[in-house]
Design a protein around this motif. Structure first.
Motif, PDB file in Angstrom:
ATOM      1  N   HIS A 258     114.677 -40.229 -56.873  1.00  0.00           N
ATOM      2  CA  HIS A 258     114.851 -38.926 -56.227  1.00  0.00           C
ATOM      3  C   HIS A 258     113.637 -38.024 -56.457  1.00  0.00           C
ATOM      4  O   HIS A 258     113.257 -37.248 -55.575  1.00  0.00           O
ATOM      5  CB  HIS A 258     116.120 -38.239 -56.748  1.00  0.00           C
ATOM      6  N   VAL A 259     113.047 -38.135 -57.644  1.00  0.00           N
ATOM      7  CA  VAL A 259     111.857 -37.318 -57.927  1.00  0.00           C
ATOM      8  C   VAL A 259     110.713 -37.719 -57.009  1.00  0.00           C
ATOM      9  O   VAL A 259     109.992 -36.855 -56.482  1.00  0.00           O
ATOM     10  CB  VAL A 259     111.443 -37.474 -59.410  1.00  0.00           C
ATOM     11  N   LYS A 260     110.535 -39.034 -56.795  1.00  0.00           N
ATOM     12  CA  LYS A 260     109.476 -39.485 -55.902  1.00  0.00           C
ATOM     13  C   LYS A 260     109.690 -38.953 -54.489  1.00  0.00           C
ATOM     14  O   LYS A 260     108.754 -38.463 -53.842  1.00  0.00           O
ATOM     15  CB  LYS A 260     109.430 -41.017 -55.888  1.00  0.00           C
ATOM     16  N   ILE A 261     110.933 -39.054 -54.004  1.00  0.00           N
ATOM     17  CA  ILE A 261     111.236 -38.553 -52.664  1.00  0.00           C
ATOM     18  C   ILE A 261     110.986 -37.054 -52.587  1.00  0.00           C
ATOM     19  O   ILE A 261     110.408 -36.546 -51.611  1.00  0.00           O
ATOM     20  CB  ILE A 261     112.696 -38.878 -52.296  1.00  0.00           C
ATOM     21  N   PHE A 262     111.414 -36.331 -53.632  1.00  0.00           N
ATOM     22  CA  PHE A 262     111.232 -34.884 -53.658  1.00  0.00           C
ATOM     23  C   PHE A 262     109.751 -34.512 -53.623  1.00  0.00           C
ATOM     24  O   PHE A 262     109.332 -33.606 -52.880  1.00  0.00           O
ATOM     25  CB  PHE A 262     111.889 -34.305 -54.914  1.00  0.00           C
ATOM     26  N   LEU A 263     108.948 -35.224 -54.401  1.00  0.00           N
ATOM     27  CA  LEU A 263     107.507 -34.937 -54.435  1.00  0.00           C
ATOM     28  C   LEU A 263     106.851 -35.244 -53.095  1.00  0.00           C
ATOM     29  O   LEU A 263     105.982 -34.492 -52.635  1.00  0.00           O
ATOM     30  CB  LEU A 263     106.847 -35.753 -55.551  1.00  0.00           C
ATOM     31  N   ILE A 264     107.276 -36.344 -52.462  1.00  0.00           N
ATOM     32  CA  ILE A 264     106.711 -36.696 -51.151  1.00  0.00           C
ATOM     33  C   ILE A 264     107.065 -35.631 -50.121  1.00  0.00           C
ATOM     34  O   ILE A 264     106.211 -35.197 -49.334  1.00  0.00           O
ATOM     35  CB  ILE A 264     107.224 -38.077 -50.706  1.00  0.00           C
ATOM     36  N   VAL A 265     108.328 -35.199 -50.120  1.00  0.00           N
ATOM     37  CA  VAL A 265     108.758 -34.164 -49.177  1.00  0.00           C
ATOM     38  C   VAL A 265     107.995 -32.868 -49.408  1.00  0.00           C
ATOM     39  O   VAL A 265     107.537 -32.209 -48.458  1.00  0.00           O
ATOM     40  CB  VAL A 265     110.279 -33.925 -49.301  1.00  0.00           C
ATOM     41  N   CYS A 266     107.831 -32.491 -50.690  1.00  0.00           N
ATOM     42  CA  CYS A 266     107.088 -31.267 -51.015  1.00  0.00           C
ATOM     43  C   CYS A 266     105.635 -31.369 -50.546  1.00  0.00           C
ATOM     44  O   CYS A 266     105.079 -30.399 -50.009  1.00  0.00           O
ATOM     45  CB  CYS A 266     107.139 -31.012 -52.527  1.00  0.00           C
ATOM     46  N   ALA A 267     105.018 -32.545 -50.748  1.00  0.00           N
ATOM     47  CA  ALA A 267     103.628 -32.721 -50.334  1.00  0.00           C
ATOM     48  C   ALA A 267     103.491 -32.613 -48.812  1.00  0.00           C
ATOM     49  O   ALA A 267     102.564 -31.966 -48.303  1.00  0.00           O
ATOM     50  CB  ALA A 267     103.116 -34.079 -50.813  1.00  0.00           C
ATOM     51  N   VAL A 268     104.435 -33.225 -48.083  1.00  0.00           N
ATOM     52  CA  VAL A 268     104.395 -33.156 -46.616  1.00  0.00           C
ATOM     53  C   VAL A 268     104.593 -31.722 -46.148  1.00  0.00           C
ATOM     54  O   VAL A 268     103.885 -31.239 -45.246  1.00  0.00           O
ATOM     55  CB  VAL A 268     105.473 -34.082 -46.013  1.00  0.00           C
ATOM     56  N   MET A 269     105.560 -31.026 -46.757  1.00  0.00           N
ATOM     57  CA  MET A 269     105.814 -29.638 -46.368  1.00  0.00           C
ATOM     58  C   MET A 269     104.612 -28.748 -46.670  1.00  0.00           C
ATOM     59  O   MET A 269     104.250 -27.868 -45.871  1.00  0.00           O
ATOM     60  CB  MET A 269     107.060 -29.112 -47.099  1.00  0.00           C
ATOM     61  N   LEU A 270     103.977 -28.985 -47.813  1.00  0.00           N
ATOM     62  CA  LEU A 270     102.794 -28.196 -48.172  1.00  0.00           C
ATOM     63  C   LEU A 270     101.657 -28.457 -47.200  1.00  0.00           C
ATOM     64  O   LEU A 270     100.950 -27.528 -46.783  1.00  0.00           O
ATOM     65  CB  LEU A 270     102.371 -28.551 -49.604  1.00  0.00           C
ATOM     66  N   LEU A 271     101.483 -29.725 -46.805  1.00  0.00           N
ATOM     67  CA  LEU A 271     100.438 -30.071 -45.840  1.00  0.00           C
ATOM     68  C   LEU A 271     100.698 -29.405 -44.497  1.00  0.00           C
ATOM     69  O   LEU A 271      99.780 -28.840 -43.882  1.00  0.00           O
ATOM     70  CB  LEU A 271     100.379 -31.595 -45.687  1.00  0.00           C
ATOM     71  N   LEU A 272     101.950 -29.470 -44.041  1.00  0.00           N
ATOM     72  CA  LEU A 272     102.305 -28.825 -42.773  1.00  0.00           C
ATOM     73  C   LEU A 272     102.105 -27.322 -42.846  1.00  0.00           C
ATOM     74  O   LEU A 272     101.634 -26.693 -41.878  1.00  0.00           O
ATOM     75  CB  LEU A 272     103.761 -29.151 -42.416  1.00  0.00           C
ATOM     76  N   LEU A 273     102.442 -26.727 -43.995  1.00  0.00           N
ATOM     77  CA  LEU A 273     102.268 -25.296 -44.173  1.00  0.00           C
ATOM     78  C   LEU A 273     100.790 -24.918 -44.117  1.00  0.00           C
ATOM     79  O   LEU A 273     100.406 -23.918 -43.490  1.00  0.00           O
ATOM     80  CB  LEU A 273     102.886 -24.861 -45.505  1.00  0.00           C
ATOM     81  N   CYS A 274      99.945 -25.726 -44.745  1.00  0.00           N
ATOM     82  CA  CYS A 274      98.499 -25.458 -44.732  1.00  0.00           C
ATOM     83  C   CYS A 274      97.930 -25.583 -43.315  1.00  0.00           C
ATOM     84  O   CYS A 274      97.128 -24.751 -42.882  1.00  0.00           O
ATOM     85  CB  CYS A 274      97.784 -26.428 -45.676  1.00  0.00           C
ATOM     86  N   ILE A 275      98.363 -26.629 -42.603  1.00  0.00           N
ATOM     87  CA  ILE A 275      97.883 -26.823 -41.230  1.00  0.00           C
ATOM     88  C   ILE A 275      98.324 -25.665 -40.343  1.00  0.00           C
ATOM     89  O   ILE A 275      97.536 -25.118 -39.552  1.00  0.00           O
ATOM     90  CB  ILE A 275      98.399 -28.160 -40.667  1.00  0.00           C
ATOM     91  N   THR A 276      99.596 -25.248 -40.491  1.00  0.00           N
ATOM     92  CA  THR A 276     100.114 -24.127 -39.696  1.00  0.00           C
ATOM     93  C   THR A 276      99.352 -22.846 -39.996  1.00  0.00           C
ATOM     94  O   THR A 276      98.987 -22.080 -39.094  1.00  0.00           O
ATOM     95  CB  THR A 276     101.608 -23.929 -39.982  1.00  0.00           C
ATOM     96  N   GLY A 277      99.100 -22.589 -41.285  1.00  0.00           N
ATOM     97  CA  GLY A 277      98.355 -21.392 -41.672  1.00  0.00           C
ATOM     98  C   GLY A 277      96.932 -21.416 -41.142  1.00  0.00           C
ATOM     99  O   GLY A 277      96.407 -20.390 -40.676  1.00  0.00           O
ATOM    100  N   PHE A 278      96.301 -22.582 -41.196  1.00  0.00           N
ATOM    101  CA  PHE A 278      94.930 -22.713 -40.693  1.00  0.00           C
ATOM    102  C   PHE A 278      94.870 -22.437 -39.190  1.00  0.00           C
ATOM    103  O   PHE A 278      93.987 -21.717 -38.703  1.00  0.00           O
ATOM    104  CB  PHE A 278      94.418 -24.116 -41.006  1.00  0.00           C
ATOM    105  N   ILE A 279      95.843 -23.023 -38.453  1.00  0.00           N
ATOM    106  CA  ILE A 279      95.890 -22.788 -37.005  1.00  0.00           C
ATOM    107  C   ILE A 279      96.143 -21.315 -36.705  1.00  0.00           C
ATOM    108  O   ILE A 279      95.539 -20.733 -35.789  1.00  0.00           O
ATOM    109  CB  ILE A 279      96.979 -23.673 -36.360  1.00  0.00           C
ATOM    110  N   PHE A 280      97.027 -20.696 -37.476  1.00  0.00           N
ATOM    111  CA  PHE A 280      97.341 -19.276 -37.273  1.00  0.00           C
ATOM    112  C   PHE A 280      96.097 -18.406 -37.490  1.00  0.00           C
ATOM    113  O   PHE A 280      95.827 -17.486 -36.712  1.00  0.00           O
ATOM    114  CB  PHE A 280      98.453 -18.855 -38.225  1.00  0.00           C
ATOM    115  N   VAL A 281      95.338 -18.712 -38.541  1.00  0.00           N
ATOM    116  CA  VAL A 281      94.127 -17.932 -38.829  1.00  0.00           C
ATOM    117  C   VAL A 281      93.106 -18.103 -37.710  1.00  0.00           C
ATOM    118  O   VAL A 281      92.482 -17.130 -37.261  1.00  0.00           O
ATOM    119  CB  VAL A 281      93.530 -18.367 -40.187  1.00  0.00           C
ATOM    120  N   ILE A 282      92.944 -19.342 -37.230  1.00  0.00           N
ATOM    121  CA  ILE A 282      91.990 -19.593 -36.142  1.00  0.00           C
ATOM    122  C   ILE A 282      92.385 -18.818 -34.890  1.00  0.00           C
ATOM    123  O   ILE A 282      91.549 -18.170 -34.237  1.00  0.00           O
ATOM    124  CB  ILE A 282      91.905 -21.104 -35.841  1.00  0.00           C
TER     125      ILE A 282
END
Length: 222
Positions: free
Chosen positions: A147-171
């Motif tokens: 469960h910890v592995k799944i949780f970490l993977i989900v968090c990493a994906v969400m963080l990546l999506l958040l960074c991409i969304t923020g970058f697009i928003f700034v542009i």
């Protein structure tokens, strides 16, 4: 739920044996072990001398008892089943000794008791109800790691999506701001150009003919 099942088997087993134990004052003890561990069953005679002792096993709600071994008063040990040869060790001196069951499994659940005999007279010792549970630490540890592995993977994906969304928003924001500034500057320049053209048109005078010997007089507009 597991507790209900555990003690239900215990009550059923005792009821099934109640006929043969009717004349005995029995003491029943509960023993809980984990899969893979060793457990110790105590055997002790209330009266001496005794010729020997049987260890019996009864599985679940079965009416049939299984002979595990017979232990003579001179210390001779005689296994009565193949299960006993690799699973059981006797420690101590007759008539008080311990029976160690090695590497217990779920199939080892049931009632165990020692039955002493002096010729035809029999006496039942303490009855042990053995319940085997799955290794909680191993199961939980594996589940937690999974469960910890799944949780970490989900968090990493969400963080990546958040960074991409923020970058697009700034542009987009910078692009919009730049476009707005350019539009404003163009509008200002257009107004300024128009204003200059109007002023130049307002102050524009018709040309006067040149007269020889007469200086041109510039008449300023009021």
């Amino acid at each position: 739920m597991a507790i209900v099942v555990k003690y239900s088997f215990l009550l059923i087993s005792i009821c099934l044996r109640s006929t043969s134990w009717a004349d005995s004052m029995l003491q029943v003890t509960s023993l809980i072990g984990a899969v893979g561990n060793n457990i110790i069953i105590q055997c002790a005679a209330d009266k001496t001398p005794q010729d020997g002792v049987y260890l019996y096993k009864q599985e679940g709600a079965s009416k049939n008892k299984q002979e595990v071994f017979y232990y003579y008063n001179d210390g001779t040990f005689r296994p009565k089943s193949e299960w006993c040869r690799d699973k059981v060790i006797v420690n101590g001196t007759f008539p008080n000794f311990n029976v160690t069951v090695l590497n217990v499994k779920a199939t080892d659940i049931g009632l165990y008791w020692c039955e002493f005999n002096l010729q035809d007279k029999k006496s039942v010792g303490t009855v042990t109800w053995l319940w085997i549970e799955e290794s909680v630490e191993k199961v939980c540890s594996g589940d937690i790691h999974h469960h910890v592995k799944i949780f970490l993977i989900v968090c990493a994906v969400m963080l990546l999506l958040l960074c991409i969304t923020g970058f697009i928003f700034v542009i987009l924001k910078v692009s919009t701001h730049t476009h707005t500034q350019i539009s404003i500057e163009k509008h200002k320049l257009k107004i300024k150009t128009k204003l200059i053209n109007n002023i130049m048109h307002l102050y524009e005078m018709p040309s006067l003919p040149e007269v020889p010997g007469v200086s041109r007089i510039l008449i300023a507009a009021p």
